[in-house]
Structure formats: structure tokens, C-alpha cells
Design an enzyme around this catalytic site. Sequence first.
Site, PDB file in Angstrom:
ATOM      1  N   ASN A   9       0.861  -1.194   0.000  1.00  0.00           N
ATOM      2  CA  ASN A   9       0.000   0.000   0.000  1.00  0.00           C
ATOM      3  C   ASN A   9       0.890   1.235   0.000  1.00  0.00           C
ATOM      4  O   ASN A   9       1.468   1.591   1.023  1.00  0.00           O
ATOM      5  CB  ASN A   9      -0.894  -0.045   1.252  1.00  0.00           C
ATOM      6  CG  ASN A   9      -1.769   1.185   1.379  1.00  0.00           C
ATOM      7  OD1 ASN A   9      -1.841   2.009   0.466  1.00  0.00           O
ATOM      8  ND2 ASN A   9      -2.435   1.326   2.524  1.00  0.00           N
ATOM      9  N   LYS A  11       0.063   4.262  -0.340  1.00  0.00           N
ATOM     10  CA  LYS A  11      -0.597   5.455   0.227  1.00  0.00           C
ATOM     11  C   LYS A  11      -0.350   6.665  -0.685  1.00  0.00           C
ATOM     12  O   LYS A  11      -0.277   6.496  -1.889  1.00  0.00           O
ATOM     13  CB  LYS A  11      -0.122   5.679   1.664  1.00  0.00           C
ATOM     14  CG  LYS A  11      -0.296   4.405   2.502  1.00  0.00           C
ATOM     15  CD  LYS A  11      -0.120   4.595   3.966  1.00  0.00           C
ATOM     16  CE  LYS A  11      -0.305   3.242   4.647  1.00  0.00           C
ATOM     17  NZ  LYS A  11      -0.234   3.313   6.092  1.00  0.00           N
ATOM     18  N   HIS A  95      -9.735   0.974   4.877  1.00  0.00           N
ATOM     19  CA  HIS A  95      -8.448   1.162   5.562  1.00  0.00           C
ATOM     20  C   HIS A  95      -8.656   2.100   6.753  1.00  0.00           C
ATOM     21  O   HIS A  95      -9.450   3.035   6.677  1.00  0.00           O
ATOM     22  CB  HIS A  95      -7.427   1.755   4.587  1.00  0.00           C
ATOM     23  CG  HIS A  95      -6.045   1.761   5.146  1.00  0.00           C
ATOM     24  ND1 HIS A  95      -5.608   2.747   6.001  1.00  0.00           N
ATOM     25  CD2 HIS A  95      -5.019   0.881   5.023  1.00  0.00           C
ATOM     26  CE1 HIS A  95      -4.352   2.467   6.362  1.00  0.00           C
ATOM     27  NE2 HIS A  95      -3.982   1.343   5.776  1.00  0.00           N
ATOM     28  N   GLU A  97      -7.021   4.499   7.825  1.00  0.00           N
ATOM     29  CA  GLU A  97      -6.832   5.936   7.533  1.00  0.00           C
ATOM     30  C   GLU A  97      -8.082   6.523   6.881  1.00  0.00           C
ATOM     31  O   GLU A  97      -8.403   7.689   7.087  1.00  0.00           O
ATOM     32  CB  GLU A  97      -5.580   6.134   6.657  1.00  0.00           C
ATOM     33  CG  GLU A  97      -4.315   5.988   7.487  1.00  0.00           C
ATOM     34  CD  GLU A  97      -3.103   5.472   6.727  1.00  0.00           C
ATOM     35  OE1 GLU A  97      -3.062   5.547   5.494  1.00  0.00           O
ATOM     36  OE2 GLU A  97      -2.174   4.966   7.419  1.00  0.00           O
ATOM     37  N   GLU A 167      -5.690  -5.247  10.735  1.00  0.00           N
ATOM     38  CA  GLU A 167      -4.725  -4.155  10.881  1.00  0.00           C
ATOM     39  C   GLU A 167      -5.031  -3.358  12.137  1.00  0.00           C
ATOM     40  O   GLU A 167      -5.807  -2.384  12.080  1.00  0.00           O
ATOM     41  CB  GLU A 167      -4.806  -3.220   9.671  1.00  0.00           C
ATOM     42  CG  GLU A 167      -4.429  -3.862   8.363  1.00  0.00           C
ATOM     43  CD  GLU A 167      -3.796  -2.847   7.408  1.00  0.00           C
ATOM     44  OE1 GLU A 167      -2.694  -3.108   6.958  1.00  0.00           O
ATOM     45  OE2 GLU A 167      -4.401  -1.793   7.164  1.00  0.00           O
ATOM     46  N   GLY A 173       1.982   2.257  10.785  1.00  0.00           N
ATOM     47  CA  GLY A 173       2.914   3.375  10.632  1.00  0.00           C
ATOM     48  C   GLY A 173       3.586   3.806  11.923  1.00  0.00           C
ATOM     49  O   GLY A 173       4.207   4.859  11.990  1.00  0.00           O
ATOM     50  N   SER A 213       3.119  -2.109  10.496  1.00  0.00           N
ATOM     51  CA  SER A 213       4.564  -2.113  10.771  1.00  0.00           C
ATOM     52  C   SER A 213       5.253  -3.440  10.454  1.00  0.00           C
ATOM     53  O   SER A 213       6.136  -3.872  11.196  1.00  0.00           O
ATOM     54  CB  SER A 213       4.829  -1.692  12.222  1.00  0.00           C
ATOM     55  OG  SER A 213       4.370  -0.369  12.429  1.00  0.00           O
TER      56      SER A 213
HETATM   57  P1  PGA Z   1       2.604   0.302   7.683  1.00  0.00           P
HETATM   58  O1  PGA Z   1       1.157   0.456   7.009  1.00  0.00           O
HETATM   59  O2  PGA Z   1       3.206  -0.978   7.145  1.00  0.00           O
HETATM   60  O3  PGA Z   1       3.359   1.509   7.258  1.00  0.00           O
HETATM   61  O4  PGA Z   1       2.387   0.224   9.170  1.00  0.00           O
HETATM   62  C1  PGA Z   1       0.314  -0.664   6.867  1.00  0.00           C
HETATM   63  C2  PGA Z   1      -0.989  -0.258   6.226  1.00  0.00           C
HETATM   64  O5  PGA Z   1      -1.417   0.903   6.389  1.00  0.00           O
HETATM   65  O6  PGA Z   1      -1.623  -1.065   5.544  1.00  0.00           O
END
Ligand code: PGA
Length: 256
Positions: A9, A11, A95, A97, A167, A173, A213
Site C-alpha cells: 500500500n 498510500k 483502511h 486511515e 490491521e 505506521g 509495521s
Molecule cells: P505500515 O502500514 O506498514 O506503514 O504500518 C500498513 C498499512 O497501512 O496497511
Amino acid sequence: MRRGFIGGNWKMNKVLQEAKETVENLNKSLIFSRGIDIVIFPPYTLLFFLKDLIDLPNMYLGAQNMHWEENGAFTGEISPLMLKDLGVEYVIIGHSERRTLFGETDEIINKKLISALKHGLKPVLCLGESVEERKKDMEKEVIERQFKQDLRRVPINFLENIVIAYEPVWAIGTGLNATPNEAEEMHKFIRTLVEKYANDNIVEKIRIIYGGSVRVENVEELSLKEDIDGFLIGGASLRADSFSKIIEIFNEVKGF
Ligand code: PGA
């Protein structure tokens, strides 16, 4: 055995030249990965250009979001027809976010999920609890609520086309991943939800992946868990070398 699934992803990152270089490098470094579905989720602006650059039979294009309607007066939105038109196969739905920064509710996510399936897109549905919810030991309750509401009225025969991503919001993140045992416990729990609300045929087929992460350093211990069928990777997917290394380790541990 379920096929592995690894999503990158991106982003809101990368302009065209960077994206081209990344895909060209992935084409070279991922030749070994036949047993795994690899999906890159670039920003919308790159989808058209990357389609023809992907040169591996098991690498697919995904979108990070979509609107549920086919067209209309929805300024700034992208529809499932537009994604299909570009050769997109997967779409991330719900997601965290989108849920926390853009106010997406389970009702909206449910509409998107049904629309994606109806248009032949394969959704990667993200579920996850917040840090406050985990502190109060509410993670299972939250996941069950999201699962029930997001999958409302989804025909059972479509379920196989969905990938579920667990998740935990506190792990995205932040550098703080769920421990392999925490992740495995939640993946098993999600499988019991599939059994409870869907049926036995699907339960062993549906892929449940972990996100939050995931890095070269922790992917081996997470991959050892039976119910972890793959990963959704943000930060570490931006560089072709770390993304490929993660896939290589996952491939070795699972023995695809
Ligand atoms: P990250 O993001 O690996 O940077 O923690 C995972 C995600 O948002 O799917």
C-alpha cells in the site's frame, strides 16, 4: 493450502518516475514468487501507467479506495467502472486511515464492498481496533462488529473473493507491530467469525492477512503463524528492495 497474498500500500507516495523504477525493480527481484499473489496499490494517478509495466503473472494492480456508485456528481471520486477500465483487480476497502481521517463508517464501507464485488473487483477489507479499544480488551468485540456491519448482505458465494486484512490501528505506521501471538489470536478469531456468519466451505479458503509495521526484521516470526496468509505493507513497500526481501522471507517460511 491457501495462496499467499502480499499487498504493497503506497498510500499518498511516489510520482511517475519513482513508481516506474520501483515496478521495474520488482519485476526483476520477484521472479521466484509464483505461489504468492502480489498486489501493488499505488495512488490513482499512477494506475494507468503501471498497468503495462507489470511483467509478472502473479503481480496485480490494486486501488486504495473507490466510490460505490458507477458515475455521477461526486466531485473528486473514482468509480469501480473506472478502476476496471484500467485493469485494476483489487481494491482496499475500509483502511483505518479512511475510517479515522476521512470519516468512513461501516455503512459506507459496506456499500463500497458490495459495489466492488458486483463489479468484479476483489476487495481487501481492513478491520482493526484502536489503541483505546485494545487497552479495554475490546478488540474482539470491535472486530466482530466491523465484520458484521461491513459484510452485511454480501452473498456468501462472493466471500471467497475477499481478502481480510487484520490491521490494528495502533500498529499502522507506528513501528509497533502486533506480536505474532496477538496477530495469530485475532486471525483465528476472524476465521471463527467466517464460520459463524458464512459457512464451512469458505472458512479454510478465505485469506486473512496482517498489516501494521511489517518489516524485514519481523516478517519471519509473523510468517511462522499458521493463520497468517500474508501481509498488507505500507512503509516497507515503498522500496523495491525491502518489499522483495519481505516476500522472499515469507515465501521461504511458508514453502510455497
Ligand atoms: P505500515 O502500514 O506498514 O506503514 O504500518 C500498513 C498499512 O497501512 O496497511
